[in-house]
Each structure stands twice: as structure tokens, then as C-alpha cells.
Design a protein around this motif. Structure first.
Motif, PDB file in Angstrom:
ATOM      1  N   TRP A 224      31.404  21.150   2.984  1.00 59.88           N
ATOM      2  CA  TRP A 224      31.086  21.834   4.114  1.00 59.88           C
ATOM      3  C   TRP A 224      29.591  21.717   4.536  1.00 59.88           C
ATOM      4  O   TRP A 224      28.652  21.608   3.756  1.00 59.88           O
ATOM      5  CB  TRP A 224      31.257  23.233   4.042  1.00 59.88           C
ATOM      6  N   SER A 225      29.041  22.266   5.878  1.00 58.45           N
ATOM      7  CA  SER A 225      27.602  22.313   6.170  1.00 58.45           C
ATOM      8  C   SER A 225      27.326  23.727   6.287  1.00 58.45           C
ATOM      9  O   SER A 225      27.998  24.366   6.675  1.00 58.45           O
ATOM     10  CB  SER A 225      27.464  21.128   7.305  1.00 58.45           C
ATOM     11  N   GLY A 226      25.941  24.008   6.419  1.00 63.51           N
ATOM     12  CA  GLY A 226      25.566  25.322   6.586  1.00 63.51           C
ATOM     13  C   GLY A 226      24.356  25.347   7.518  1.00 63.51           C
ATOM     14  O   GLY A 226      23.518  24.523   7.731  1.00 63.51           O
ATOM     15  N   HIS A 227      24.395  26.538   8.221  1.00 65.31           N
ATOM     16  CA  HIS A 227      22.940  26.740   9.065  1.00 65.31           C
ATOM     17  C   HIS A 227      22.814  28.259   9.133  1.00 65.31           C
ATOM     18  O   HIS A 227      23.479  29.033   8.771  1.00 65.31           O
ATOM     19  CB  HIS A 227      23.308  26.045  10.462  1.00 65.31           C
ATOM     20  N   GLY A 248      18.181  26.708  11.331  1.00 62.29           N
ATOM     21  CA  GLY A 248      17.890  25.400  10.407  1.00 62.29           C
ATOM     22  C   GLY A 248      19.124  25.436   9.662  1.00 62.29           C
ATOM     23  O   GLY A 248      20.230  25.983   9.822  1.00 62.29           O
ATOM     24  N   SER A 249      18.859  24.475   8.544  1.00 63.35           N
ATOM     25  CA  SER A 249      20.165  24.228   7.606  1.00 63.35           C
ATOM     26  C   SER A 249      20.087  25.255   6.763  1.00 63.35           C
ATOM     27  O   SER A 249      19.430  26.343   6.567  1.00 63.35           O
ATOM     28  CB  SER A 249      19.903  22.900   7.119  1.00 63.35           C
ATOM     29  N   ASN A 250      21.054  25.207   5.716  1.00 60.63           N
ATOM     30  CA  ASN A 250      21.593  25.977   4.586  1.00 60.63           C
ATOM     31  C   ASN A 250      20.391  25.966   3.505  1.00 60.63           C
ATOM     32  O   ASN A 250      20.293  26.589   2.533  1.00 60.63           O
ATOM     33  CB  ASN A 250      22.721  25.977   3.930  1.00 60.63           C
ATOM     34  N   ALA A 273      28.513  28.707   7.059  1.00 63.82           N
ATOM     35  CA  ALA A 273      29.139  27.574   6.546  1.00 63.82           C
ATOM     36  C   ALA A 273      30.164  26.927   7.381  1.00 63.82           C
ATOM     37  O   ALA A 273      31.079  27.827   7.956  1.00 63.82           O
ATOM     38  CB  ALA A 273      29.538  27.592   4.986  1.00 63.82           C
ATOM     39  N   THR A 274      30.161  25.730   7.623  1.00 61.55           N
ATOM     40  CA  THR A 274      31.404  25.179   8.660  1.00 61.55           C
ATOM     41  C   THR A 274      31.928  24.084   8.066  1.00 61.55           C
ATOM     42  O   THR A 274      31.423  23.321   7.475  1.00 61.55           O
ATOM     43  CB  THR A 274      30.694  24.906   9.873  1.00 61.55           C
ATOM     44  N   SER A 275      33.379  24.107   8.055  1.00 56.75           N
ATOM     45  CA  SER A 275      34.220  23.092   7.400  1.00 56.75           C
ATOM     46  C   SER A 275      33.774  21.632   8.241  1.00 56.75           C
ATOM     47  O   SER A 275      33.756  21.635   9.390  1.00 56.75           O
ATOM     48  CB  SER A 275      35.687  23.247   7.662  1.00 56.75           C
ATOM     49  N   GLY A 276      33.978  20.454   7.574  1.00 61.52           N
ATOM     50  CA  GLY A 276      33.669  19.228   8.248  1.00 61.52           C
ATOM     51  C   GLY A 276      34.688  18.618   8.832  1.00 61.52           C
ATOM     52  O   GLY A 276      34.611  17.418   9.592  1.00 61.52           O
ATOM     53  N   SER A 277      36.095  19.219   8.574  1.00 60.60           N
ATOM     54  CA  SER A 277      37.331  18.611   8.833  1.00 60.60           C
ATOM     55  C   SER A 277      38.004  19.357  10.016  1.00 60.60           C
ATOM     56  O   SER A 277      38.873  18.664  10.415  1.00 60.60           O
ATOM     57  CB  SER A 277      38.263  18.391   7.802  1.00 60.60           C
TER      58      SER A 277
END
Length: 429
Positions: A224-227, A248-250, A273-277
């Protein structure tokens, strides 16, 4: 003595029977209220309620314009639906909100109406030349903004009508790129009597420089990505978003606050946090009073929705209540179809072990005839399972802040919310 007592008690016994026969105990009284986008009292177009799982009933205002009803004795669960006026003055973009809760949680719920209300115009001069290094400026109001790549200008903005509205003037060290990376100064101007057309000159002093703080790094699920984001909601209705204050990012980073922020000004900070899929995310957010804001440390602390979560495709879809976290405060579902926004909030007490929620069909009630999507229309939905750090009564009875397009959350200083979110759409069958 027996004759005396018998003579005295007999009329009371008869009176009790008469009161019971005439509905002397109608149940628990509930009073419904609504507020609009800027905290103003909102007058519903229609109100209805449901006791337990029973039929929905239209509620008419009393002689004072209040909407009240009774949840019958022996029943605690109820639903209340409020149809709101349109978002725009001509009535376009209708909206509504439904709460499902219990009398133990609230008997005076305040429902958030996505209603705009009357507007005013504020104009004048804006000047940021006193801030060292200033090269551009921006005036933020509740309904619009105005900017310039210079240190002074004549501005004009739209404001929600009210006797005590705010404006914010921001200064940047770059006249073409005005965002959080170039923000160097700013201040909230309060007490604007926003009725009709108002003249108000705005000037920053040399000391009106922003204050810098840190947002701590946080971890996210694998893949996952985060911001992070930080926005400001002033007491008088101005929103300065994260594009200006910081995101910004996590990995963490910096953000800005404005000098003179007070206890009634709230900074909304979230770590997401966000799922990439797919469209799933988890977030932890906090409303921080402006007089205590500083370095921030947040991190998502709730399980995500299962992959593939979606309601049934129908004009009145059903949503699963099977989020894996066992300590939820409730769910919120927001639905969109052409020119209509409708939200549904379900409390933990109302759910009480239920595993499914079906959007109610209110079209048989006067005032609700058009509250449904038509065949072939796109139906967008948003689902949230949430845990709030405040009592459910506080959550249900507080005034609201509105986030993005149609999402109203309680304006409660210090409140922390953990939420799992997902969204999708279908074509109405």
C-alpha cells in the motif's frame, strides 16, 4: 380505613386505565434538528421516522416549526430521514441524510444537510508586502477565493451569509506557484458581517509568518501507499486546504499553521494508507484545536474492508455489515446519483448484531417521492466503517464540518476517528 383507602385509590386506578387506553405513555420523545454547510440551522423539506424495523412515517412540523416524534415504549431502535434543500440557490443537487440509532444514544440528533443557504459578497484590497520575501497572495473565503502573483490587489470573494464570518489572507514567496512549498505568511480575519455586499480591506503585518511543524512518519500495509494531509477549518467558516498548509507521503514531513489560530479553529490532520490494487483505504484523523496544534503523530489503526466489497446493484442496494473490526462505532454510507447526494449513518447500538443494511425505500411518503435513482443511471457509493474517540451521543448531536463533496462529520475538538473506506459504482438496474 379500608373503605377510605379503597375510595381514594379507585379513581387513581381508573385514571391509569384511561391514560393507558388514550396513549398516556407514548414512548420516548425525539426532536430532530439539521445544520447546513456553514453551521447554520437548516430547515428540512421533509422528515420521516421508523421505529424498530417498522413502517416509515412522515413527520410534520409543529406550530413552532419543530420536528418531533415518539419511539414507542419498549422500543429503542429508530431511524430518522431528513430531505434537505438543494445545494444551489435554484435547488439543484438535492441532498438528504438518514440516521439509524437508539434512544439510549440520542433523542436530539443533529443531521448534516448538504445545503448552501444564502450568500454574500466581500470585496476590498489585500496587501502582503510587509511579509519579508512575499511575491504572491491568496484570499480564502467560505465559497470562493481570489489570488494574484503580486503583493497587493483588489479582491472579490463569495461568502456564506452570516454575522460572524472569517476570511484568510495568505502570502507566498513565489507569484506563480502558490502552495504549501511557498507559503510564508497568513492570518485569519474575523467578525465579518457578511450580509449583502461588504467592504473589507486585508493587510498582513511583518510578523504574520506561518509556523512550521512536523508530521511524523507512519507505516502502511505491505503493497500500500501512504500520505498525510493537514487542513484548517476556521471558527467563521473558512477552509484552508492541505494544498496550502501541507501534505506528503507516509515518510512524514512538514506542515504550516497560521498565527492567531484559536481554540475554535480546527486543524484536520489525517494519516492515510491506500491499496494499490483497488479503492480501499484506511485512515486515522484528528480535529486539533488551533491553540494546541503542534507536531503531529498519527497512524491508521483499523482493518481494511475485505477486497471486493460492494453492495448489491439495485435502486435500493444492500450493504454488508461484516467489517472485521469488532469494536466499531458504526458505519456511514454515502450514495450519489444524478443531482442527488444521500448519506446513511448506522450506530453500533442500532446495528446490534445485524449483518446487512438495505437502503430504505421512502418513495411512498409525501416529500420523498423522487428519492431514488432511475434505471440506467450511474449510482456511485462510498462506504466507511469507523471508530470515534467520543461518545455516540456527542457524535450524533454535534454541529458539522463538511469534507470533500457531501461528507459531514461532527465538529468536535480533539476527536480522533479511525476509518476503513472503500468505494465503487454500478448502473442502476
Amino acid at each position: 380505613m379500608k373503605k377510605i383507602l379503597g375510595g381514594a385509590l379507585a379513581p387513581l386506578f381508573i385514571l391509569a386505565l384511561l391514560l393507558a387506553a388514550c396513549g398516556g405513555n407514548p414512548g420516548t420523545k425525539v426532536t430532530v434538528r439539521a445544520d447546513g454547510l456553514w453551521g447554520q440551522a437548516a430547515r428540512p423539506q421533509a422528515v420521516a421516522f421508523q421505529a424498530g424495523d417498522g413502517e416509515w412515517t412522515r413527520v410534520w412540523p409543529d406550530k413552532n416549526g419543530d420536528y418531533t416524534f415518539y419511539v414507542p415504549a419498549g422500543e429503542k431502535r429508530y431511524g430518522v430521514a431528513v430531505k434537505c434543500s438543494g445545494m444551489l440557490p435554484m435547488g439543484a443537487f438535492g441532498s438528504g441524510v438518514t440516521y439509524f440509532l437508539t434512544t439510549d444514544e440520542s433523542t436530539a440528533p443533529l443531521l448534516p444537510c448538504f445545503s448552501l443557504g444564502p450568500m454574500a459578497e466581500v470585496k476590498g484590497t489585500a496587501n502582503v508586502a510587509a511579509v519579508a520575501g512575499a511575491a504572491g497572495l491568496d484570499v480564502e473565503a467560505s465559497l470562493s477565493s481570489d489570488d494574484s502573483g503580486t503583493t497587493s490587489m483588489s479582491y472579490e470573494v463569495e461568502v456564506a451569509e452570516g454575522a460572524d464570518r472569517d476570511l484568510a489572507l495568505l502570502a507566498f514567496n513565489n507569484g506563480s506557484t502558490m502552495d504549501s512549498s511557498t507559503l510564508i505568511g497568513g492570518r485569519i480575519f474575523r467578525g465579518v458581517n457578511a450580509v449583502g455586499v461588504v467592504d473589507k480591506d486585508l493587510t498582513l503585518a511583518a510578523g504574520d509568518t506561518v509556523i512550521n511543524h512536523d508530521f511524523a512518519a507512519f507505516s502502511v500495509p505491505a503493497g500500500w501507499s501512504g500520505h498525510y494531509d493537514v487542513s484548517l477549518y476556521t471558527a467563521g467558516g473558512v477552509m484552508v486546504d492541505s494544498e496550502m498548509l501541507g501534505k506528503g507521503s507516509n515518510s512524514g514531513g512538514a506542515y504550516h499553521t497560521l498565527p492567531g489560530s484559536g481554540a475554535d479553529d480546527l486543524y484536520w490532520a489525517d494519516a492515510t494508507a491506500t491499496s494499490g490494487s483497488d479503492n480501499r483505504s484506511v485512515t486515522q484523523a484528528r480535529l486539533i484545536p488551533g491553540d494546541t496544534v503542534g507536531d503531529i503523530s498519527l497512524a491508521p489503526a483499523i482493518d481494511p474492508f475485505p477486497s471486493g466489497y460492494a453492495p448489491t446493484a439495485a435502486a435500493f442496494p444492500s450493504f454488508s455489515l461484516s467489517h472485521p473490526d469488532g469494536d466499531l462505532s458504526g458505519y456511514m454510507f454515502v450514495t450519489f446519483w444524478p443531482y442527488t447526494i444521500w448519506s446513511y449513518t448506522l450506530s453500533k447500538g442500532w446495528i446490534a448484531g445485524r449483518t446487512q443494511f438495505t437502503v430504505p425505500d421512502l418513495t411512498g411518503l409525501v416529500g420523498f417521492e423522487d428519492v431514488f435513482p432511475r434505471k440506467g443511471e450511474e449510482y456511485k457509493w462510498f462506504a466507511s466503517a469507523f471508530k470515534a474517540s467520543v461518545s455516540m451521543q456527542s457524535y450524533l448531536e454535534a454541529g458539522h464540518l463538511f469534507f470533500d463533496f457531501g461528507f459531514g462529520l461532527p465538529r468536535l475538538p480533539g476527536m480522533t476517528i479511525d476509518a476503513a473506506l472503500t468505494q465503487g459504482d454500478f448502473t442502476t438496474p
